[in-house]
Design a protein around this motif. Structure first.
Motif, mmCIF file in Angstrom:
data_model
loop_
_atom_site.group_PDB
_atom_site.id
_atom_site.type_symbol
_atom_site.label_atom_id
_atom_site.label_comp_id
_atom_site.label_asym_id
_atom_site.label_seq_id
_atom_site.Cartn_x
_atom_site.Cartn_y
_atom_site.Cartn_z
ATOM 1 N N GLY A 15 -6.153 4.585 4.108
ATOM 2 C CA GLY A 15 -6.739 5.754 4.749
ATOM 3 C C GLY A 15 -5.810 6.372 5.774
ATOM 4 O O GLY A 15 -5.734 7.603 5.895
ATOM 5 N N GLU A 16 -5.079 5.559 6.499
ATOM 6 C CA GLU A 16 -4.140 6.081 7.493
ATOM 7 C C GLU A 16 -2.999 6.833 6.825
ATOM 8 O O GLU A 16 -2.560 7.886 7.306
ATOM 9 N N GLU B 9 7.875 11.947 0.694
ATOM 10 C CA GLU B 9 7.990 11.381 2.027
ATOM 11 C C GLU B 9 8.807 10.090 1.965
ATOM 12 O O GLU B 9 8.642 9.289 1.039
ATOM 13 N N PRO B 10 9.694 9.852 2.955
ATOM 14 C CA PRO B 10 10.489 8.618 2.952
ATOM 15 C C PRO B 10 9.591 7.384 3.013
ATOM 16 O O PRO B 10 8.601 7.369 3.758
ATOM 17 N N PRO B 11 9.906 6.351 2.242
ATOM 18 C CA PRO B 11 9.094 5.130 2.261
ATOM 19 C C PRO B 11 8.967 4.523 3.662
ATOM 20 O O PRO B 11 7.928 3.975 4.017
ATOM 21 N N GLU B 12 10.047 4.636 4.454
ATOM 22 C CA GLU B 12 10.014 4.068 5.801
ATOM 23 C C GLU B 12 8.938 4.730 6.656
ATOM 24 O O GLU B 12 8.259 4.071 7.444
ATOM 25 N N ASP B 13 8.783 6.060 6.491
ATOM 26 C CA ASP B 13 7.758 6.770 7.259
ATOM 27 C C ASP B 13 6.363 6.324 6.846
ATOM 28 O O ASP B 13 5.467 6.170 7.692
ATOM 29 N N VAL C 162 3.432 4.624 9.173
ATOM 30 C CA VAL C 162 2.066 5.145 9.265
ATOM 31 C C VAL C 162 1.064 4.081 8.850
ATOM 32 O O VAL C 162 0.022 3.898 9.494
ATOM 33 N N GLY C 163 1.368 3.369 7.763
ATOM 34 C CA GLY C 163 0.478 2.310 7.313
ATOM 35 C C GLY C 163 0.337 1.187 8.338
ATOM 36 O O GLY C 163 -0.722 0.559 8.445
ATOM 37 N N CYS D 160 0.830 -1.213 0.000
ATOM 38 C CA CYS D 160 0.000 0.000 0.000
ATOM 39 C C CYS D 160 0.861 1.258 0.000
ATOM 40 O O CYS D 160 0.539 2.238 -0.681
ATOM 41 N N ALA D 161 1.954 1.233 0.744
ATOM 42 C CA ALA D 161 2.825 2.418 0.845
ATOM 43 C C ALA D 161 3.464 2.745 -0.494
ATOM 44 O O ALA D 161 3.709 3.920 -0.807
#
Length: 273
Positions: A110-111, A72-76, A80-81, A63-64
């Motif tokens: 959604g998150e 935005e960094p993928p790790e962030d 969040v996901g 999803c990310a």
């Protein structure tokens, strides 16, 4: 990880280096049984919950990736996901017969979208649309679990209590999370020019058109020698000494003629203005 009918790509491919899809599905069902059992102690419940998070983490990563290249960094985004994944685990009811990945995907997405909203929109979106998007996300998760499939816009509109057009508007407002820079071009070698290169710009010479047009009749009224001096000085960039040698007069005389001619032109322009 089980595959829902709304995920698009085969999420099983994300587990190529891990358990098989069937094994993941079986382990997930076993862990949810432990998590929901009234006989399970707090420590065992926490362990089962942590393992479910780890087991379904590839779904979060999948999803990310939909939001990559948005600054935005993928790790962030994965972090969040994961919050959405945890919420899905806590709320999931396996007795409804919906696969967990189908139920969790809208909540995870959604998150992540809420994270972008809270961090700031690239284009300012009315608060009404921001709140509508939250309602759509929540209703999508609920309807997906109850219907066993993704809800249609009309079903969402009925649940949220608005028109189908408003639902579409709320979904489309997600495009405001990021914008494309005007100077961003195609990454391919023979890609098209950037949008910035296609935009027009002000031509500085336009500012001088009115002055040039006003000067034309005034220049026609000058005698030939005065016109020639102006031509040599301002169009051929000759010095006063060079002009003097060209027309056979002294440099001082050229200077006086230039001063007088320019003053005459300025006065005439002011009178016509």
């Amino acid at each position: 990880m089980e595959r829902g009918n709304t995920e698009g790509p085969d999420t099983g491919s994300q587990l190529a280096n891990g358990p098989t899809l069937a094994a993941t599905k079986a382990r997930s069902a076993e862990l949810f049984g432990v998590l929901r059992s009234p006989q399970t102690g707090d420590a065992a419940r926490a362990t089962a919950r942590d393992e479910l998070v780890h087991l379904h983490l590839p779904l979060v990563e999948h999803c990310a990736r939909r939001f990559r290249n948005r600054g935005e960094p993928p790790e962030d985004l994965v972090q969040v996901g994961t919050i959405g994944l945890i919420k899905s685990i806590d709320r999931f009811d396996e007795e409804r017969g919906v696969e967990f990945s189908t139920y969790a995907t809208p909540t995870i997405i959604g998150e992540i979208k809420r994270y972008f909203r809270d961090k700031g929109w690239a284009i300012r979106v009315p608060r009404r649309l921001q709140e509508l998007r939250l309602q759509i996300t929540s209703s999508t998760a609920e309807l997906t679990q109850s219907l066993g499939r993704s809800p249609t816009p009309s079903e969402l509109a009925e649940r949220v209590g608005c028109s189908v057009e408003e639902i579409i508007e709320g979904l489309e407002s997600g495009n405001a999370y990021a914008t494309l820079s005007l100077d961003a071009g195609d990454s391919s070698e023979d890609g098209a020019a950037s949008m910035l290169e296609a935009l027009g710009s002000d031509d500085e010479s336009f500012e001088n058109i009115e002055i040039r047009e006003s000067l034309k009749p005034l220049l026609d009224q000058l005698d030939p020698r005065e016109k020639k001096i102006l031509l040599l000085r301002f169009f051929k960039n000759m010095t006063q000494s060079q002009i003097a040698a060209e027309i056979g007069v002294s440099q001082m005389h050229v200077s006086r003629l230039l001063t007088r001619t320019l003053e005459h032109l300025r006065t005439s322009l002011a009178d016509h203005g």
